[in-house]
Design a protein around this motif. Structure first.
Motif, PDB file in Angstrom:
ATOM      1  N   LEU A 105      30.276  21.950 116.529  1.00  0.00           N
ATOM      2  CA  LEU A 105      29.336  21.990 116.105  1.00  0.00           C
ATOM      3  C   LEU A 105      28.127  21.513 116.674  1.00  0.00           C
ATOM      4  O   LEU A 105      26.768  21.962 115.963  1.00  0.00           O
ATOM      5  CB  LEU A 105      29.963  19.881 115.755  1.00  0.00           C
ATOM      6  CG  LEU A 105      28.330  18.876 115.772  1.00  0.00           C
ATOM      7  CD1 LEU A 105      27.735  19.130 114.180  1.00  0.00           C
ATOM      8  CD2 LEU A 105      28.143  17.272 115.862  1.00  0.00           C
ATOM      9  N   MET A 106      27.298  22.093 118.080  1.00  0.00           N
ATOM     10  CA  MET A 106      26.932  22.863 118.589  1.00  0.00           C
ATOM     11  C   MET A 106      26.064  23.626 118.289  1.00  0.00           C
ATOM     12  O   MET A 106      25.271  24.110 118.103  1.00  0.00           O
ATOM     13  CB  MET A 106      26.545  22.142 120.145  1.00  0.00           C
ATOM     14  CG  MET A 106      27.250  20.672 121.374  1.00  0.00           C
ATOM     15  SD  MET A 106      27.416  20.740 122.593  1.00  0.00           S
ATOM     16  CE  MET A 106      25.821  21.496 123.444  1.00  0.00           C
ATOM     17  N   MET A 107      27.565  24.506 117.755  1.00  0.00           N
ATOM     18  CA  MET A 107      27.314  26.327 117.911  1.00  0.00           C
ATOM     19  C   MET A 107      26.394  25.601 115.982  1.00  0.00           C
ATOM     20  O   MET A 107      25.914  26.609 115.541  1.00  0.00           O
ATOM     21  CB  MET A 107      28.702  27.194 117.904  1.00  0.00           C
ATOM     22  CG  MET A 107      28.828  27.185 119.025  1.00  0.00           C
ATOM     23  SD  MET A 107      30.836  27.612 118.815  1.00  0.00           S
ATOM     24  CE  MET A 107      30.662  29.415 118.326  1.00  0.00           C
ATOM     25  N   ALA A 108      27.181  25.146 115.081  1.00  0.00           N
ATOM     26  CA  ALA A 108      26.397  25.355 113.461  1.00  0.00           C
ATOM     27  C   ALA A 108      25.358  24.457 113.615  1.00  0.00           C
ATOM     28  O   ALA A 108      24.736  24.931 113.427  1.00  0.00           O
ATOM     29  CB  ALA A 108      27.239  24.123 113.415  1.00  0.00           C
ATOM     30  N   LEU A 109      24.858  23.463 115.388  1.00  0.00           N
ATOM     31  CA  LEU A 109      23.263  22.973 114.603  1.00  0.00           C
ATOM     32  C   LEU A 109      22.503  24.470 115.669  1.00  0.00           C
ATOM     33  O   LEU A 109      21.267  23.936 115.427  1.00  0.00           O
ATOM     34  CB  LEU A 109      23.294  22.216 116.020  1.00  0.00           C
ATOM     35  CG  LEU A 109      23.944  20.696 115.033  1.00  0.00           C
ATOM     36  CD1 LEU A 109      23.586  19.097 116.328  1.00  0.00           C
ATOM     37  CD2 LEU A 109      23.811  20.678 113.854  1.00  0.00           C
ATOM     38  N   ARG A 110      22.417  25.340 115.625  1.00  0.00           N
ATOM     39  CA  ARG A 110      21.381  26.240 116.095  1.00  0.00           C
ATOM     40  C   ARG A 110      21.474  27.254 115.364  1.00  0.00           C
ATOM     41  O   ARG A 110      21.482  28.731 115.544  1.00  0.00           O
ATOM     42  CB  ARG A 110      22.416  26.888 117.517  1.00  0.00           C
ATOM     43  CG  ARG A 110      21.865  26.148 119.385  1.00  0.00           C
ATOM     44  CD  ARG A 110      23.183  26.778 120.225  1.00  0.00           C
ATOM     45  NE  ARG A 110      22.569  24.984 121.391  1.00  0.00           N
ATOM     46  CZ  ARG A 110      22.591  25.957 122.578  1.00  0.00           C
ATOM     47  NH1 ARG A 110      23.297  26.612 123.178  1.00  0.00           N
ATOM     48  NH2 ARG A 110      22.904  24.262 123.548  1.00  0.00           N
ATOM     49  N   GLN A 111      22.059  27.320 114.254  1.00  0.00           N
ATOM     50  CA  GLN A 111      21.848  28.019 113.289  1.00  0.00           C
ATOM     51  C   GLN A 111      20.672  27.387 111.522  1.00  0.00           C
ATOM     52  O   GLN A 111      21.393  26.515 111.680  1.00  0.00           O
ATOM     53  CB  GLN A 111      23.139  28.597 112.460  1.00  0.00           C
ATOM     54  CG  GLN A 111      24.580  29.295 113.919  1.00  0.00           C
ATOM     55  CD  GLN A 111      25.786  29.902 113.458  1.00  0.00           C
ATOM     56  OE1 GLN A 111      25.708  29.827 111.878  1.00  0.00           O
ATOM     57  NE2 GLN A 111      26.588  29.990 113.760  1.00  0.00           N
TER      58      GLN A 111
END
Length: 962
Positions: A105-111
């Motif tokens: 989820l944190m990876m996704a929010l950085r894109q």
């Protein structure tokens, strides 16, 4: 006409409401104060009276005990559905994610556009990880519609997971549902425009007839389950794989579409397949040099792959944190206990097998002289005959009476295409649907002889002549005696039905046996499993035995009902064994050790060699590496082909067969081992090179802390549930996994709220409801986490009762006066609810949201001359107990004096609200730090005034200062 801002309070229809951001000047969208999203209503100011409302202050007459403040605060926090943490969706979903599941989820929010390949190990929770990302993107407005592409066998399960865990209602688009859905469309309307969220059968939608409409109207967020089945890594790849790959290429071509690929086996030992998946996310990933630092950095932002050992203990000092305060232990089964059990054929069965091998050998030899086409048909017929004979008498009889699929082929290549899927267990098989039917062996010129063999096979049913079945009965009895509930996996439908028929009545009066095969629809399979659980009941002596084919070996979660696996038939690819075992060996399994029993025939010529060369080698690699490495298909086929060839040769020329056994099979086994070891080394190197490093543990720890500060910690939820139920006159009994509660004596309002979740009969009859300390619970159990619907119902009742003084039984009160040795001067604790107006940017414009937070603030002295305490000191007061009784009249007078002068605290409460707004803004920026465009648009404003829900005065014991 008055204008109301989002987050403000209004009064309408005899109650108070919070204005939501979806409101317009002529229509207000409102949520009841203290209510949930299910109670949201639209109100039109032109037709109904609406006025500004102020939250009513506590009443000095509404006094509670020392537990009142803590219970009210916990009830409030548990009830939040739009909490003030960095993630907009976590408060509103019905699943409590593990800390490691926040990483994707944190990876996704950085894109800006989310493109991820989620490849965590089997049983870690990839569905939850994908669901978290989907619910967050939808909540933020970064996505408006969702499509999940999956196997038709898993469609209902995906629909249920999205609905029950994430509150996303998705329509099923399958071959069996599409006609009905299309009848409800307007002229020219697309199915995918009418239904914003869909779960789609990949096999149905990949055909050109349906694909083009789907691509034209495809949602802006797509999840692809079992993505490894959708890549065409080589020119020889199956046609179905190529069609799926073409579909995904068209979906991925829109650079603004979010795409989540989910698979536990991203490459199955094939670099080209892995590259094909990566190329869907970002074209340059298909060719970038992954051994370079730049290549690894690029991949790290789009790829997450972890095994159980990586997440079993998370957020510890070993992860680089300064302490273990946030440590999270996830209870996976410690290991699998393997036991290989042998059997020998009866004399009659041995004679049948010998005659069948003689027939197959003659057919293969004769066909070889006729031509390649005839040879391939004979070859696949021979394999079908041998595998079904080794499986069961009933499968053998059906195979002997059924025409070979390969016999319909016009060419040798077509014979291979038709014959291989039904007789092989390739790791990259298109799908498991339809592959559990018994293959045919009959050809045009052999019906009389095969019919005679079929009659002999049918006469061997039962434990007297079928020693494999007798061995199964013996080992099942041992498992059941040890308290296990096993699944028996069979290769073919006739075998599963035969085994279930034969086991009925042989395993004890309290053992329920059922079978699930490909003859049932996916929905019927899940229903049959639930019925088996219900039929066995809650008697500790009751046992469940499920006999199944490989239609259940992928995707279906069975850990709540079963804890042992028996391989009745050996798969010719050990990956299939791993898939079977993975149905029960996963998060939520209560057994520390999952037992695995593998049956094999010591004298049938096939099983022993498959077990030795394939199955045991696979186990050893898994044990050494902690992960499963797929066997290279070509090499494993070489071994099984050599075994079959040797078996057929043994009839024609025993001396030559002996030489072949030593030379050819050993050579094939050696090649397989070399290829397999090479694949294992590549897998180890790959996991080391591409280990998840884009999100550091300390970054996860920060967000976990922020979430827990807003929504509550696990121990808070557990204490609240116990204390609230005890106060509501439930009967609690402690057990090894938490406690049970008899709710039959609780207030009718609570019983009505809980009944839809656990069942009205359970509540009214006094049957204890189990409350478990793990988030992974079976049906009928409640998890002691804030997102569990039973816990939510209890919190809702406690909160509503506290706000409604007409309710008779009220565990939480809004006021209290407590004498305690903990303080030496008058100290006042305030429970304050804050609301925040959030502005979040998205690709479709700004999204306006309301978030809530509840904080405890404490001061010494009078409100006008308050000395404010730290947050930790305020929190500690909620757990303080009374050391001395307080006269009620004195308590009411004291409480009234404090309440009358609380306005003096307003400047401090508002300043604290502004501080919380800054913290919330910082957390939202932090999780989106990689996208400057997103960070710049985030804004948070505290809504004023804050609501004082509760006020509690703590006085020194008699003789102290007042």
């Amino acid at each position: 006409m008055s204008t109301y801002t989002a987050g403000s309070l209004v009064s309408a229809r005899g109650r108070d409401w919070v204005v939501l951001p979806e409101s317009a000047e002529d229509m207000l969208v409102l949520r009841p104060l203290g209510g949930s999203d299910d109670d949201v209503a639209a109100v039109f100011p032109a037709f109904e009276e609406i006025r500004s409302a102020e939250f009513q202050p506590p009443s000095a007459d509404d006094l509670g005990d020392a537990l009142a403040a803590g219970l009210l605060r916990s009830a409030l926090r548990i009830g939040f559905r739009s909490g003030a943490g960095p993630f907009r969706s976590l408060a509103g979903i019905a699943v409590e994610p593990r800390a490691y599941q926040l990483v994707p989820l944190m990876m996704a929010l950085r894109q800006r556009v989310v493109r991820l390949l989620i490849s965590d190990d089997v049983g870690i929770g990839k569905t939850v990880e994908a669901g978290l990302i989907a619910s967050e993107l939808l909540a933020q407005g970064s996505a408006r519609k969702l499509a999940v592409l999956c196997s038709p066998a898993l469609a209902e399960q995906w629909q249920e997971e999205l609905r029950t865990k994430f509150g996303i209602d998705a329509e099923l688009v399958l071959a069996s549902t599409v006609s009905k859905l299309e009848r409800g469309l307007d002229l020219g309307q697309s199915l995918f425009d009418k239904h914003p969220h869909v779960v789609v059968s990949t096999d149905f939608i990949k055909s050109t007839r349906h694909r083009d409409d789907f691509v034209r109207h495809c949602p802006d967020l797509v999840i692809v389950d079992e993505a490894h089945t959708c890549v065409a890594a080589e020119e020889s790849a199956a046609t179905q794989n190529q069609l799926r790959y073409e579909l995904l290429q068209k979906i991925a071509a829109d650079e603004d579409r979010h795409l989540l690929l989910v698979t536990a086996t991203p490459h199955s030992g094939k670099e080209s397949a892995f590259r094909a998946l990566l190329g869907l996310l970002k074209p340059e990933l298909a060719h970038v040099q992954l051994d370079s630092d730049a290549g690894r950095r690029l991949l790290a932002t789009h790829f997450v792959q972890r095994k159980r050992a990586d997440v079993r203990q998370f957020l510890t000092t070993e992860d680089g944190l300064t302490n273990d305060n946030l440590r999270e232990d996830t209870k996976f089964p410690a290991d699998r206990y393997f036991k290989d059990e042998t059997y020998t054929l009866s004399q009659a069965y041995r004679a049948l097998l010998d005659d069948a091998i003689a027939y197959a050998s003659e057919r293969v030899t004769a066909a070889g002289d006729q031509g390649k086409w005839e040879a391939r048909i004979a070859w696949w017929s021979a394999i079908a005959l041998l595998r079904s004979l080794v499986s069961s008498p009933r499968a053998a009889a059906q195979t002997l009476r059924t025409r070979s699929a390969a016999a319909a082929a016009a060419t040798a290549e077509e014979a291979d295409r038709l014959g291989a899927p039904l007789t092989r267990d390739a790791a990259d098989a298109d799908a498991l649907e339809g592959l559990d039917v018994a293959p045919g062996a009959e050809t045009d010129d052999a019906s009389v002889r095969l019919s005679e063999l079929a009659d002999r096979a049918a006469g061997l049913e039962g434990v007297d002549e079928d020693r494999k079945l007798a061995t199964l009965v013996k080992h099942l009895k041992a498992l059941l005696a040890d308290g296990y509930h096993p699944i028996v996996f069979c290769r073919y439908i006739p075998t599963a039905d035969y085994v279930a028929d034969q086991l009925d009545g042989k395993l004890g009066r309290k053992t329920v046996v059922r079978s699930v095969t490909g003859t049932l629809s996916p929905q019927q399979r899940l229903q049959r499993i639930e019925e088996l659980g219900d039929e066995a009941g809650e008697d500790p002596a009751a046992r469940r035995v499920l006999v199944a084919t490989d239609c259940l070996s992928e995707g279906v979660n069975l850990q709540h009902h079963f804890d042992a696996v028996v391989h009745y038939d050996l798969a010719w690819n050990p990956t299939r064994h791993d898939q079977r075992e993975g149905r029960v060996d996963r998060y939520g399994q209560k057994r520390d050790t999952v037992k695995v029993i593998t049956l094999y025939g010591s004298d049938n010529g096939i099983d022993g060699k498959v077990l030795e060369v394939l199955i045991k080698k696979h186990r050893q690699i898994r044990k050494d590496l902690g992960i499963s490495v797929s066997v290279p298909d070509e090499s494993s086929s070489g071994v099984t082909n050599a075994v079959v060839e040797w078996l057929l040769m043994r009839h024609e020329s025993p001396e030559q067969a002996a030489l072949f056994d030593v030379e050819t099979i050993d050579a094939m086994s050696g090649k397989l081992e070399a290829d397999w070891n090479s694949a294992a080394e590549r897998e180890t190197a790959s996991r080391s090179r591409f280990a998840q490093r884009s999100i550091r543990p300390e970054e996860v720890a920060k967000e976990v802390l922020a979430v827990r500060e807003t929504l509550g910690r696990a121990d808070e939820v557990q204490n609240f549930t116990r204390q609230a139920l005890a106060s509501l006159e439930a009967v609690l009994r402690k057990d090894d996994n938490g406690f049970t509660a008899d709710l039959s004596g609780t207030p009718v309002g609570l019983r009505d709220a809980v009944a839809p979740v656990v069942g009205g009969n359970t509540v009214e009859s006094g049957r204890p409801v189990p409350f478990r300390t793990t988030a992974a619970v079976a049906r009928g159990e409640a998890a002691l986490v804030r997102t569990d619907p039973v816990v939510g119902a209890i919190a809702g009742y406690v909160l509503n009762a506290a706000l409604d003084d007409s309710t008779s039984l009220r565990p939480a009160r809004r006021c209290g006066v407590i004498r305690t040795k903990t303080v030496d001067t008058r100290t006042t604790l305030l429970l304050v609810r804050y609301r925040f107006h959030l502005t979040l940017p998205s690709r479709v414009g700004e999204r306006q949201l309301v978030a809530e937070d509840a904080r405890l603030l404490a001061f010494q002295g009078s409100p006008a001359n308050a000395t404010w305490l730290s947050a930790d000191d305020a929190l500690a007061l909620a757990d303080v107990t009374a050391d001395e009784n307080t006269d009620r009249d004195f308590a009411v007078r004291t409480m009234r004096r404090v309440l009358d002068s609380l306005d003096a605290t307003k400047p401090h409460l508002e300043a604290h609200g502004d501080e919380l707004a800054e913290e919330l803004l910082a957390s939202h920026r932090r999780v989106r730090q990689a996208s400057a465009e997103i960070v710049r648009g985030v804004n948070v404003v505290a809504q004023k005034p804050a609501d004082i829900l509760g006020a509690y005065v703590y006085l020194p014991v008699s003789g102290g200062a007042a």
